[in-house]
Design an enzyme around this catalytic site. Structure first.
Site, PDB file in Angstrom:
ATOM      1  N   HIS A   1       3.284  -7.558  13.037  1.00  0.00           N
ATOM      2  CA  HIS A   1       2.487  -7.023  11.936  1.00  0.00           C
ATOM      3  C   HIS A   1       3.180  -7.226  10.591  1.00  0.00           C
ATOM      4  CE1 HIS A   1      -1.325  -5.217  11.482  1.00  0.00           C
ATOM      5  NE2 HIS A   1      -1.002  -3.939  11.394  1.00  0.00           N
TER       6      HIS A   1
ATOM      7  N   PHE B   1       2.478   1.455   3.618  1.00  0.00           N
ATOM      8  CA  PHE B   1       2.050   1.239   4.995  1.00  0.00           C
ATOM      9  C   PHE B   1       0.740   0.458   4.987  1.00  0.00           C
ATOM     10  CE2 PHE B   1       5.205   4.510   5.808  1.00  0.00           C
ATOM     11  CZ  PHE B   1       5.914   3.883   6.821  1.00  0.00           C
TER      12      PHE B   1
ATOM     13  N   ASP C   1      -0.871 -11.046   9.131  1.00  0.00           N
ATOM     14  CA  ASP C   1      -0.849 -11.519  10.517  1.00  0.00           C
ATOM     15  C   ASP C   1      -2.283 -11.528  11.046  1.00  0.00           C
ATOM     16  OD1 ASP C   1      -1.001  -8.681  12.367  1.00  0.00           O
ATOM     17  OD2 ASP C   1      -0.421  -8.500  10.275  1.00  0.00           O
TER      18      ASP C   1
ATOM     19  N   ASN D   1      -6.462  -3.968   9.252  1.00  0.00           N
ATOM     20  CA  ASN D   1      -6.479  -2.739   8.455  1.00  0.00           C
ATOM     21  C   ASN D   1      -6.004  -2.941   7.016  1.00  0.00           C
ATOM     22  OD1 ASN D   1      -7.420  -1.278  10.621  1.00  0.00           O
ATOM     23  ND2 ASN D   1      -5.402  -0.571  11.257  1.00  0.00           N
TER      24      ASN D   1
END
Length: 196
Positions: free
Chosen positions: A21, A65, A92, A113
């Site tokens: 990620h 994040f 990714d 996300n």
């Protein structure tokens, strides 16, 4: 002076280093190393600055994040007054095999996300480079997969593609998205590095 914002997506903290990620972070780290620049801890992220032939380039690794990445992207676009056409986001992608990549001028978030949050805040009209991480995981295992670390073997496959992504960033800044897509996307279709 033309300004560009290059964003690599990932999660901050040592427990996330070298995870799939964090491939976006890994590309920016490679670019920074090649350019002999370092990141400093700034608002919403780690920022490094350089210039390429008179164009100012900001590298950003959001510290928000993954699922709040849009906050960092929107803040720095506004802060530095950078045109969204000069934004490139590197992420990714489980839909592409390890070593494959795809550069697009715009498009959907593909279930990612980080891209999803950026899209919520600024729309989907921005360039993105999706780096394949493969999807060799059992049903329900996606989170463990993307947050898992690359093996040494996988890193051997990935490293030449990271090097190529660094070239693509330079090309994006100097030649623009269309030229860069035409030049590189054919090389990114398969995991095997094709000699051009």
């Amino acid at each position: 002076m033309d300004k560009y914002l290059i964003v690599g997506l990932g999660n901050v903290g040592t427990e996330y280093e070298q995870t799939r990620h964090n491939t976006g972070f890994m590309v920016l780290d490679a670019f920074a190393k090649a350019s002999n620049i370092v990141f400093s801890d700034r608002r919403y992220g780690f920022l490094a600055e350089t210039s390429i032939k008179g164009r100012k380039v900001f590298l950003l690794k959001p510290s928000t994040f993954m699922n709040l990445s849009g906050n960092a992207v929107r803040y720095w676009l506004n802060q530095e007054n950078i045109d969204q056409q000069r934004l490139l986001v590197i992420s990714d992608d489980v839909a592409l095999p390890l070593g494959a990549f795809r550069l697009k001028a715009s498009g959907s978030n593909g279930g990612h996300n980080g891209l999803g949050h950026i899209q919520q805040l600024i729309g989907q009209n921005y360039a993105r480079l999706r780096m394949g991480i493969g999807n060799d995981y059992p049903q329900g295992g996606q989170i463990d997969w993307v947050l898992g670390r690359y093996s040494d073997e996988e890193l051997k496959t990935l490293q030449p593609r990271i090097d190529m992504a660094v070239e693509m960033i330079r090309s994006f800044v100097l030649a623009g998205i269309d030229v860069t897509m035409n030049q590189y996307n054919k090389l990114g279709k398969s995991a095997a590095l094709v000699k051009s």
